[in-house]
Design a protein around this motif. Structure first.
Motif, PDB file in Angstrom:
ATOM      1  N   ILE A   2      -3.776   8.500  11.293  1.00  0.00           N
ATOM      2  CA  ILE A   2      -2.668   7.395  11.444  1.00  0.00           C
ATOM      3  C   ILE A   2      -1.532   7.920  11.818  1.00  0.00           C
ATOM      4  N   ASP A   3      -0.430   7.028  11.929  1.00  0.00           N
ATOM      5  CA  ASP A   3       0.895   7.313  11.926  1.00  0.00           C
ATOM      6  C   ASP A   3       1.303   7.914  13.438  1.00  0.00           C
TER       7      ASP A   3
ATOM      8  N   VAL B 184       4.055  -0.257   4.090  1.00  0.00           N
ATOM      9  CA  VAL B 184       2.559  -0.840   4.616  1.00  0.00           C
ATOM     10  C   VAL B 184       2.252  -1.653   3.470  1.00  0.00           C
TER      11      VAL B 184
ATOM     12  N   ARG C 227      -4.865   9.854   1.156  1.00  0.00           N
ATOM     13  CA  ARG C 227      -4.408  10.796   2.167  1.00  0.00           C
ATOM     14  C   ARG C 227      -5.318  12.190   1.965  1.00  0.00           C
TER      15      ARG C 227
ATOM     16  N   PRO D   5      -5.302   1.983  -1.125  1.00  0.00           N
ATOM     17  CA  PRO D   5      -5.656   2.463   0.009  1.00  0.00           C
ATOM     18  C   PRO D   5      -6.404   3.695   0.102  1.00  0.00           C
TER      19      PRO D   5
ATOM     20  N   ILE E 163      -7.691   0.804   5.868  1.00  0.00           N
ATOM     21  CA  ILE E 163      -8.559   1.675   5.227  1.00  0.00           C
ATOM     22  C   ILE E 163      -8.525   2.000   3.878  1.00  0.00           C
TER      23      ILE E 163
ATOM     24  N   TYR F 101      -0.892  14.664   5.461  1.00  0.00           N
ATOM     25  CA  TYR F 101      -0.403  13.301   4.999  1.00  0.00           C
ATOM     26  C   TYR F 101      -0.549  12.192   6.089  1.00  0.00           C
ATOM     27  N   ASN F 102      -0.949  12.546   7.091  1.00  0.00           N
ATOM     28  CA  ASN F 102      -1.252  11.411   8.420  1.00  0.00           C
ATOM     29  C   ASN F 102      -2.669  11.284   8.514  1.00  0.00           C
TER      30      ASN F 102
ATOM     31  N   ALA G 272       0.845  -1.115  -0.029  1.00  0.00           N
ATOM     32  CA  ALA G 272      -0.010   0.191   0.116  1.00  0.00           C
ATOM     33  C   ALA G 272       0.940   1.260   0.000  1.00  0.00           C
TER      34      ALA G 272
ATOM     35  N   LYS H 124       2.021  -2.693   8.911  1.00  0.00           N
ATOM     36  CA  LYS H 124       2.972  -1.501   8.862  1.00  0.00           C
ATOM     37  C   LYS H 124       4.631  -2.063   9.483  1.00  0.00           C
TER      38      LYS H 124
ATOM     39  N   GLU I  48      -6.287  -2.353  11.229  1.00  0.00           N
ATOM     40  CA  GLU I  48      -7.647  -2.226  10.187  1.00  0.00           C
ATOM     41  C   GLU I  48      -6.921  -1.610   8.941  1.00  0.00           C
TER      42      GLU I  48
ATOM     43  N   ALA J  11      -3.953  -4.037   7.521  1.00  0.00           N
ATOM     44  CA  ALA J  11      -2.696  -3.223   6.920  1.00  0.00           C
ATOM     45  C   ALA J  11      -1.609  -3.784   8.001  1.00  0.00           C
TER      46      ALA J  11
HETATM   47  N1  LIG Z   1      -4.211   1.394   8.267  1.00  0.00           N
HETATM   48  C1  LIG Z   1      -4.115   1.615   6.979  1.00  0.00           C
HETATM   49  N2  LIG Z   1      -4.890   1.491   5.915  1.00  0.00           N
HETATM   50  C2  LIG Z   1      -4.584   1.577   4.541  1.00  0.00           C
HETATM   51  N3  LIG Z   1      -3.364   2.338   4.311  1.00  0.00           N
HETATM   52  C3  LIG Z   1      -2.699   2.483   5.207  1.00  0.00           C
HETATM   53  C4  LIG Z   1      -2.592   2.278   6.657  1.00  0.00           C
HETATM   54  N4  LIG Z   1      -1.841   2.794   7.289  1.00  0.00           N
HETATM   55  C5  LIG Z   1      -0.899   3.308   6.649  1.00  0.00           C
HETATM   56  N5  LIG Z   1      -1.430   3.405   5.176  1.00  0.00           N
HETATM   57  C6  LIG Z   1      -0.772   3.745   3.964  1.00  0.00           C
HETATM   58  O1  LIG Z   1       0.754   3.760   4.295  1.00  0.00           O
HETATM   59  C7  LIG Z   1       1.030   5.264   4.076  1.00  0.00           C
HETATM   60  C8  LIG Z   1       2.354   5.576   5.283  1.00  0.00           C
HETATM   61  O2  LIG Z   1       1.752   5.190   6.504  1.00  0.00           O
HETATM   62  P1  LIG Z   1       2.300   5.754   7.617  1.00  0.00           P
HETATM   63  O3  LIG Z   1       1.888   5.332   9.035  1.00  0.00           O
HETATM   64  O4  LIG Z   1       1.926   7.510   7.461  1.00  0.00           O
HETATM   65  O5  LIG Z   1       3.849   5.803   7.544  1.00  0.00           O
HETATM   66  P2  LIG Z   1       5.165   6.639   7.333  1.00  0.00           P
HETATM   67  O6  LIG Z   1       5.998   6.525   8.632  1.00  0.00           O
HETATM   68  O7  LIG Z   1       5.652   5.935   6.157  1.00  0.00           O
HETATM   69  O8  LIG Z   1       4.454   7.956   7.025  1.00  0.00           O
HETATM   70  C9  LIG Z   1      -0.162   6.148   4.227  1.00  0.00           C
HETATM   71  O9  LIG Z   1      -0.014   7.340   3.931  1.00  0.00           O
HETATM   72  C10 LIG Z   1      -1.114   5.173   3.545  1.00  0.00           C
HETATM   73  O10 LIG Z   1      -1.015   5.454   2.392  1.00  0.00           O
END
Ligand SMILES: Nc1ncnc2c1ncn2[C@@H]1O[C@H](COP(=O)(O)OP(=O)(O)O)[C@@H](O)[C@H]1O
Ligand SMILES: [Mg+2]
Length: 334
Positions: free
Chosen positions: A277-278, A112, A227, A224, A218, A265-266, A104, A129, A216, A127
Motif C-alpha cells: 500500500i501507500d 483512512v 501491517r 483493518p 483490506i 509499515y506499508n 482505520a 484515504k 478496496e 477504504a
Molecule cells: N486499503 C486499505 N485497507 C485497509 N486499511 C488500510 C488501507 N490503506 C491503508 N490502510 C490503513 O491505513 C494506514 C495508513 O495508510 P497509508 O496508505 O500507509 O498512509 P500513510 O501515508 O498515513 O502512511 C495503514 O497502515 C493501514 O492500517
C-alpha cells in the motif's frame, strides 16, 4: 423543476378559422394530400415526448429525495467534519459508498476510513484515504521525488522532463501548491491502479478526487488487516512472502515504477497474503534514473525485515540485478 405542461399551454397559438368553405382547387389538393398521407397512429397525451421527459425527471427527483442526505454519524461529531464530509461526498454522490463506518488509521498527513460500499461496487467495504488540507502546506518537496514524476501546472497540464527550474506547479503560490498536491494524489492513484490491472498484490482502486483515494478495504469490519511490521509470521511463511514482495517490486519496476517508501509499515498482511500500500511516493525510473537509490532502499528494508526470520539475502546484489534486468547498466553514481 421546469413544468413542461405549463410551458406548452402558454406557448399554444390561438386557432382562427378564416375560410369556412374551401374552393374547388383547394378541396382537390386536400383530397390528394389526404390520400397520400399514411394514417397516423393515434398517440395518447401521456406518450408525448414532453410528458415522458417530465415523468422521468419526476422519478429522478423522487429518487434523490428518498436518498438520505450524506451525514454519517461517525463524521458529524468530529471537529474536522466539514472537510472530511466534503472530501467523501463525491464518493457518496457517485454511489460508491453509502456510509462511513470507522477510522482505520489517523496519521499526520492522511486519515483512512472504512466505508460501507455501495452494492454497485460489488464490495462490502471500501477504504477512503483522505489527505489533510494542511498537506497543501507541508508537501514533501524532496527534489528526488519532485523531479521523478510528471508534475501538473496550475492549469492541470502535465509538465515533462527533469525540470530543475521552479515551474507553476512548484512555485509557492496557493494554486501552485494545490495543483502539486492534486497531481501527487493522482499519481498515487494511477500507480496503484496500473499495478492492480497487472495483477500486482495491491488493493483495487475505485476512484479519486482532489485529496482522496477510494480503494478496496483490506481486513475485517472491526479492524483493518495488520501491517507486516505488527505480525509474527509462522516459520514457513517467511520465504514465500519474501519472494512475493520481491516479485511485486520487480513487476513494478518493469512497469516503470519504484514504490519509494516500501517497508513492513506499508505492507498489509491477511490470511497468509500481503498487499503493498501507500504509493504516495512512487517514482518513475524512466523519468529520472537518480531513483536507483530508492529501489535499493526498498529492497534493503524488505531484506532487513525478513532477516529476523533467518532469511539471508544480499539487498544490494538483488537491487543491482533487478535494475540491470529492466533498466540496463547501473547509473554512474550508483
Ligand atoms: N486499503 C486499505 N485497507 C485497509 N486499511 C488500510 C488501507 N490503506 C491503508 N490502510 C490503513 O491505513 C494506514 C495508513 O495508510 P497509508 O496508505 O500507509 O498512509 P500513510 O501515508 O498515513 O502512511 C495503514 O497502515 C493501514 O492500517
Ligand atoms: Mg504508510
Amino acid at each position: 423543476m421546469k413544468n413542461h405542461f405549463e410551458y406548452d399551454l402558454e406557448e399554444e397559438e390561438p386557432v382562427t378559422f378564416v375560410k369556412i368553405k374551401p374552393g374547388r382547387r383547394e378541396r382537390a389538393a386536400q383530397n390528394t394530400s389526404l390520400r397520400r398521407k399514411k394514417p397516423q397512429p393515434k398517440t395518447s397525451y401521456e406518450s408525448s415526448p414532453d410528458v415522458q421527459r417530465w415523468l422521468s425527471e419526476q422519478a429522478y427527483d423522487e429518487m434523490e429525495r428518498t436518498r438520505p442526505a450524506f451525514n454519517p454519524s461517525l463524521v458529524a461529531s468530529r471537529r474536522d467534519a466539514p472537510w472530511i464530509l466534503s472530501s467523501l461526498m463525491p464518493f457518496y454522490d457517485q454511489q460508491l459508498i453509502t456510509d462511513v463506518l470507522h477510522e482505520a488509521h489517523g496519521g499526520k498527513e492522511a486519515t483512512v476510513f472504512c466505508c460501507a460500499a455501495h452494492p454497485s461496487t460489488g464490495m462490502e467495504y471500501l477504504a477512503a484515504k483522505i489527505y489533510r488540507p494542511r498537506m497543501f502546506r507541508s508537501l514533501r518537496n524532496d527534489a528526488i521525488y519532485r523531479f521523478s514524476r510528471v508534475q501538473r501546472d496550475e492549469e492541470g497540464q502535465a509538465e515533462h522532463g527533469n525540470k530543475r527550474r521552479g515551474s507553476a506547479a512548484t512555485r509557492k503560490t496557493e494554486r501552485g501548491r494545490a495543483a502539486q498536491v492534486a497531481s501527487w494524489i493522482e499519481y498515487e492513484y494511477l500507480t496503484q491502479r496500473m499495478l492492480y490491472e497487472h495483477d500486482a498484490d495491491v488493493p483495487q482502486t475505485f476512484a479519486y478526487i482532489g485529496n482522496a483515494v477510494l480503494m478496496e478495504y483490506i481486513g475485517g469490519f472491526e479492524e483493518p488487516a495488520p501491517r507486516l511490521s505488527d505480525v509474527e509470521l509462522a516459520e514457513d511463511e517467511a520465504q514465500p512472502l519474501f519472494d512475493c514482495i520481491m516479485h511485486n517490486i520487480e513487476q513494478a519496476l518493469s512497469l516503470g515504477r519504484i514504490h519509494g517508501d516500501l517497508s513492513a509499515y506499508n505492507i498489509l498482511y491477511g490470511q497468509g497474503e500481503v498487499r503493498l500500500i501507500d504509493f504516495a511516493q512512487a517514482v518513475d525510473p524512466y523519468h529520472n534514473s537518480d531513483v536507483y537509490s530508492l529501489l535499493q532502499r526498498d529492497i534493503e528494508r524488505t531484506c532487513h525485515y525478513f532477516a529476523c526470520y533467518d532469511l539471508r539475502a544480499d539487498a544490494r546484489a538483488l537491487a543491482h540485478a533487478m535494475w540491470v534486468r529492466h533498466m540496463g547498466p547501473l547509473p554512474d553514481f550508483a
